[in-house]
Write a protein that holds these residues in place. Structure first.
Motif, PDB file in Angstrom:
ATOM      1  N   ARG A  43     -47.765 -29.339 -47.829  1.00  0.00           N
ATOM      2  CA  ARG A  43     -46.533 -28.864 -48.468  1.00  0.00           C
ATOM      3  C   ARG A  43     -46.038 -29.930 -49.442  1.00  0.00           C
ATOM      4  O   ARG A  43     -46.254 -31.131 -49.247  1.00  0.00           O
ATOM      5  N   ASP A  44     -45.332 -29.505 -50.464  1.00  0.00           N
ATOM      6  CA  ASP A  44     -44.853 -30.436 -51.481  1.00  0.00           C
ATOM      7  C   ASP A  44     -43.861 -31.433 -50.903  1.00  0.00           C
ATOM      8  O   ASP A  44     -43.815 -32.598 -51.319  1.00  0.00           O
ATOM      9  N   SER A  45     -43.044 -30.951 -49.935  1.00  0.00           N
ATOM     10  CA  SER A  45     -42.025 -31.831 -49.371  1.00  0.00           C
ATOM     11  C   SER A  45     -41.651 -31.344 -47.979  1.00  0.00           C
ATOM     12  O   SER A  45     -41.474 -30.136 -47.772  1.00  0.00           O
ATOM     13  N   TYR A  46     -41.517 -32.266 -47.051  1.00  0.00           N
ATOM     14  CA  TYR A  46     -41.058 -31.938 -45.702  1.00  0.00           C
ATOM     15  C   TYR A  46     -40.696 -33.225 -44.972  1.00  0.00           C
ATOM     16  O   TYR A  46     -41.150 -34.323 -45.328  1.00  0.00           O
ATOM     17  N   LEU A  47     -39.872 -33.098 -43.934  1.00  0.00           N
ATOM     18  CA  LEU A  47     -39.527 -34.196 -43.028  1.00  0.00           C
ATOM     19  C   LEU A  47     -39.851 -33.735 -41.617  1.00  0.00           C
ATOM     20  O   LEU A  47     -39.507 -32.600 -41.244  1.00  0.00           O
ATOM     21  N   LEU A  48     -40.473 -34.601 -40.811  1.00  0.00           N
ATOM     22  CA  LEU A  48     -40.917 -34.179 -39.479  1.00  0.00           C
ATOM     23  C   LEU A  48     -40.689 -35.298 -38.478  1.00  0.00           C
ATOM     24  O   LEU A  48     -41.023 -36.459 -38.738  1.00  0.00           O
ATOM     25  N   GLN A 103     -32.173 -32.718 -41.701  1.00  0.00           N
ATOM     26  CA  GLN A 103     -33.038 -33.180 -40.625  1.00  0.00           C
ATOM     27  C   GLN A 103     -32.211 -33.845 -39.517  1.00  0.00           C
ATOM     28  O   GLN A 103     -32.456 -33.624 -38.319  1.00  0.00           O
ATOM     29  N   ALA A 104     -31.224 -34.631 -39.912  1.00  0.00           N
ATOM     30  CA  ALA A 104     -30.366 -35.278 -38.924  1.00  0.00           C
ATOM     31  C   ALA A 104     -29.574 -34.250 -38.111  1.00  0.00           C
ATOM     32  O   ALA A 104     -29.430 -34.376 -36.888  1.00  0.00           O
ATOM     33  N   LYS A 108     -29.933 -33.577 -34.027  1.00  0.00           N
ATOM     34  CA  LYS A 108     -28.753 -33.566 -33.166  1.00  0.00           C
ATOM     35  C   LYS A 108     -28.648 -32.250 -32.397  1.00  0.00           C
ATOM     36  O   LYS A 108     -28.383 -32.241 -31.191  1.00  0.00           O
ATOM     37  N   PHE A 109     -28.877 -31.151 -33.092  1.00  0.00           N
ATOM     38  CA  PHE A 109     -28.823 -29.831 -32.458  1.00  0.00           C
ATOM     39  C   PHE A 109     -29.870 -29.728 -31.355  1.00  0.00           C
ATOM     40  O   PHE A 109     -29.603 -29.189 -30.272  1.00  0.00           O
ATOM     41  N   CYS A 110     -31.074 -30.229 -31.620  1.00  0.00           N
ATOM     42  CA  CYS A 110     -32.156 -30.150 -30.642  1.00  0.00           C
ATOM     43  C   CYS A 110     -31.850 -31.004 -29.413  1.00  0.00           C
ATOM     44  O   CYS A 110     -32.060 -30.581 -28.268  1.00  0.00           O
ATOM     45  N   GLU A 111     -31.358 -32.237 -29.616  1.00  0.00           N
ATOM     46  CA  GLU A 111     -31.050 -33.127 -28.494  1.00  0.00           C
ATOM     47  C   GLU A 111     -29.977 -32.542 -27.585  1.00  0.00           C
ATOM     48  O   GLU A 111     -30.043 -32.685 -26.360  1.00  0.00           O
ATOM     49  N   GLU A 112     -28.980 -31.886 -28.174  1.00  0.00           N
ATOM     50  CA  GLU A 112     -27.862 -31.376 -27.383  1.00  0.00           C
ATOM     51  C   GLU A 112     -28.180 -30.064 -26.670  1.00  0.00           C
ATOM     52  O   GLU A 112     -27.628 -29.787 -25.605  1.00  0.00           O
ATOM     53  N   ASN A 113     -29.079 -29.259 -27.245  1.00  0.00           N
ATOM     54  CA  ASN A 113     -29.285 -27.911 -26.707  1.00  0.00           C
ATOM     55  C   ASN A 113     -30.634 -27.695 -26.030  1.00  0.00           C
ATOM     56  O   ASN A 113     -30.791 -26.728 -25.285  1.00  0.00           O
ATOM     57  N   PHE A 114     -31.618 -28.564 -26.288  1.00  0.00           N
ATOM     58  CA  PHE A 114     -32.931 -28.405 -25.655  1.00  0.00           C
ATOM     59  C   PHE A 114     -33.396 -29.713 -25.019  1.00  0.00           C
ATOM     60  O   PHE A 114     -34.527 -30.160 -25.223  1.00  0.00           O
ATOM     61  N   PRO A 115     -32.534 -30.379 -24.224  1.00  0.00           N
ATOM     62  CA  PRO A 115     -32.939 -31.655 -23.614  1.00  0.00           C
ATOM     63  C   PRO A 115     -34.047 -31.429 -22.580  1.00  0.00           C
ATOM     64  O   PRO A 115     -34.080 -30.412 -21.891  1.00  0.00           O
ATOM     65  N   GLY A 116     -34.967 -32.402 -22.497  1.00  0.00           N
ATOM     66  CA  GLY A 116     -36.050 -32.313 -21.521  1.00  0.00           C
ATOM     67  C   GLY A 116     -37.275 -31.584 -22.008  1.00  0.00           C
ATOM     68  O   GLY A 116     -38.318 -31.619 -21.347  1.00  0.00           O
ATOM     69  N   HIS A 117     -37.218 -30.913 -23.151  1.00  0.00           N
ATOM     70  CA  HIS A 117     -38.368 -30.179 -23.698  1.00  0.00           C
ATOM     71  C   HIS A 117     -39.033 -31.013 -24.787  1.00  0.00           C
ATOM     72  O   HIS A 117     -38.343 -31.576 -25.656  1.00  0.00           O
ATOM     73  N   PRO A 118     -40.362 -31.109 -24.783  1.00  0.00           N
ATOM     74  CA  PRO A 118     -41.030 -31.714 -25.937  1.00  0.00           C
ATOM     75  C   PRO A 118     -40.725 -30.876 -27.174  1.00  0.00           C
ATOM     76  O   PRO A 118     -40.783 -29.640 -27.121  1.00  0.00           O
ATOM     77  N   ALA A 119     -40.354 -31.547 -28.242  1.00  0.00           N
ATOM     78  CA  ALA A 119     -39.896 -30.790 -29.408  1.00  0.00           C
ATOM     79  C   ALA A 119     -40.391 -31.434 -30.688  1.00  0.00           C
ATOM     80  O   ALA A 119     -40.672 -32.634 -30.745  1.00  0.00           O
ATOM     81  N   ILE A 120     -40.498 -30.606 -31.708  1.00  0.00           N
ATOM     82  CA  ILE A 120     -40.836 -31.059 -33.041  1.00  0.00           C
ATOM     83  C   ILE A 120     -39.794 -30.467 -33.992  1.00  0.00           C
ATOM     84  O   ILE A 120     -39.461 -29.273 -33.924  1.00  0.00           O
ATOM     85  N   VAL A 121     -39.206 -31.319 -34.837  1.00  0.00           N
ATOM     86  CA  VAL A 121     -38.151 -30.900 -35.764  1.00  0.00           C
ATOM     87  C   VAL A 121     -38.656 -31.176 -37.177  1.00  0.00           C
ATOM     88  O   VAL A 121     -39.019 -32.307 -37.503  1.00  0.00           O
ATOM     89  N   CYS A 122     -38.671 -30.138 -38.011  1.00  0.00           N
ATOM     90  CA  CYS A 122     -39.213 -30.267 -39.362  1.00  0.00           C
ATOM     91  C   CYS A 122     -38.293 -29.557 -40.350  1.00  0.00           C
ATOM     92  O   CYS A 122     -37.869 -28.414 -40.120  1.00  0.00           O
ATOM     93  N   THR A 123     -38.002 -30.220 -41.460  1.00  0.00           N
ATOM     94  CA  THR A 123     -37.121 -29.659 -42.494  1.00  0.00           C
ATOM     95  C   THR A 123     -37.919 -29.367 -43.762  1.00  0.00           C
ATOM     96  O   THR A 123     -38.709 -30.210 -44.205  1.00  0.00           O
TER      97      THR A 123
END
Length: 511
Positions: A43-48, A103-104, A108-123
């Motif tokens: 992709r031309d641009s992304y944050l992960l 991305q920030a 933050k949303f992932c940490e507060e709502n899906f704690p304990g799950h392995p997660a990947i956050v990409c913008t």
């Protein structure tokens, strides 16, 4: 206006998730796009970033969690959940939203709502619709790897215990939507009310069906243009879009729910039913009803009844005669046209109403005997034709009277001009000057001569004669109208009775 979308995946290949986020894919087929060397195009641009994965990749962390707790061993098990937060395209220019800030917020949303799950956050900086909306993908493994603090929105032990699977329930989605709204408010971003939804609900499947259909239509139109032929349709419509337009078309003119239901079936073959306070619609050719909530707020029970009431208050009520009857419809012939089962039910109901009206009319007029009915029809036909003949004769006499008055008036008003013409020293010049008056006189004189009229009648006498003719015509026209209406009703009733017994006979033979 940030929106939230949830996608549950049963794909056991966790690396495919990261590949989708990192590499370019075809929006319609989902296949990776390759460069000239046959390698996947980044992709031309992304944050992960990853969360709760330790020293492992997201895919490895999910596989280790599955193995440790013995989860996701079946094909139909949900292996991962993806939540997509799409921000308003205006946020970048108006509110200073950048990919880093998005991305920030996603982390933050992932940490507060899906704690304990392995997660990947990409913008990503833009969506597949090229609207310029920055959006964040949050993908979590379905198995929780550690016990977390119980939050008020968590109802069951699976929501906080170690080794349990995440479940995206209605209450969970409501909580997440509230979190999105508060997140955008605190960050100073545009936001809409996610709890009440949009007025027109377009599902993921309908969205992609619309895009694929539009792409196919554009290609077909391009081929027509290249061949020098005009294209007849520019915008593609899904089946649900067509259904919405048809329902609204009928809803604009209906004044009661029964009227609304009948017109839907008559005009478009759409059946509508109410179940547990909710409306559902069945278009022709389908076997499964579509709930109003899947079409939009305009189509639910409360909105439909409110519109019908407004229409009834706005439009004057039509006055229907009690003995007015309709015609029976041949159900078998209509069903061969490909109508659905809902249309058949409406036809059966319609025919029962028509037969009830037919029987009531014949009983009120005392014509339940076939011979009496035929005799009355014969009498009405005679009365109808006789009255019509008199009306036509009177109309002819009125027309002749009107023309005679016009010619006499023209003759009398131009007679003086003719006398001056006869004594004029320069007749040619006089005629050129008074050509219109002389032409009117000569035309009127020719008419009187052709009709052997030597003595002109008084205009007042002709007006009185015209009024007398008009009065007689009105009387005979009323007789003609009454005979015509009753004759039409009785002929319709006779046809309905014959059709009813013919259909009954066919039914018995089939049995």
């Amino acid at each position: 206006m940030a929106t939230l979308k949830h996608i549950a995946s049963k794909n056991s290949d966790y690396t495919a998730i990261e590949a989708y986020l990192v590499y370019q894919h075809d929006a319609f087929t989902g296949k990776q796009l390759l460069d000239e060397q046959g390698k996947p195009k980044l992709r031309d641009s992304y944050l992960l970033d990853t969360l709760e994965c330790g020293d492992f990749s997201f895919a490895t962390a999910c596989l280790l969690a599955n193995r440790k707790y013995g989860k996701n061993t079946q094909r139909d098990d949900i292996k991962s959940h993806q939540y997509i937060i799409s921000f308003d395209p205006r946020d970048a220019a108006d509110n200073g939203l950048t990919m880093e800030k998005a991305q920030a917020l996603g982390l933050k949303f992932c940490e507060e709502n899906f704690p304990g799950h392995p997660a990947i956050v990409c913008t990503h900086p833009d969506g597949h619709n090229h609207s310029g909306n920055i959006h964040v993908h949050i993908v979590i493994g379905s198995v929780r790897m550690r016990e977390v603090e119980r939050k008020p929105y968590m109802q069951k032990p699976r929501d906080w215990l170690e080794g349990m699977k995440h479940s995206s329930t209605a209450q969970t989605m409501r909580h997440l939507r509230v979190e999105i709204m508060e997140l955008c408010e605190s960050a100073g971003l545009y936001q809409i009310d996610l709890l009440n939804g949009s007025k027109e609900r377009v599902s993921e499947a309908e969205y992609w069906a619309r895009r694929r259909g539009q792409q196919k239509l554009d290609l077909a139109n391009a081929a027509l243009t290249a061949a020098g032929q005009p294209s007849q349709q520019k915008k593609f419509e899904t089946a649900k879009e067509t259904l919405r337009k048809q329902i609204l078309d009928v809803l604009d003119n209906a004044t009661s729910f029964e009227d609304f239901s009948d017109k839907l079936m008559q005009q478009y073959g759409i059946a509508v039913k109410e179940s547990r306070g909710c409306l559902s619609y069945l278009p022709a050719g389908r076997t499964k009803f579509i709930r109003a909530k899947h079409l939009g707020d305009k189509f639910d029970k409360a909105a439909v009844l409110a519109t019908l009431q407004a229409n009834a208050e706005r439009k004057p009520k039509a006055q229907f005669k009690q003995d007015t009857i309709g015609k029976l419809i041949d159900i078998q012939s209509r069903m061969t046209e490909g109508k659905g089962i809902g249309y058949k039910r409406w036809l059966t109901k319609h025919n029962l109403k028509v037969m009830a009206q037919t029987v009531k009319l014949l009983q009120e007029k005392g014509l339940t005997d076939e011979d009496a009915l035929n005799q009355r029809i014969t009498e009405l036909e005679t009365k109808y034709h006789d009255a019509l003949a008199v009306v036509k004769d009177l109309e002819g006499r009125m027309k002749a009277n009107n023309e005679l008055r016009y010619r006499i008036a023209a003759y009398a008003s131009t007679k003086g001009i003719v006398q001056q013409f006869n004594t004029a020293k320069r007749p040619a010049a006089f005629e050129e000057q008074h050509r219109a008056e002389l032409t009117a006189y000569r035309t009127a004189a020719a008419y009187l001569k052709a009709n052997n009229i030597t003595k002109l009648a008084s205009p007042k006498k002709l007006e009185a004669e015209y009024a007398q003719l008009a009065s007689e015509k009105a009387k005979f026209y009323e007789q003609y109208k009454e005979a015509k209406e009753e004759l039409f009703k009785l002929k319709t009733a006779k046809q309905n009775v014959a059709s009813f017994f013919r259909e009954e006979e066919q039914t018995q033979q089939e049995r």
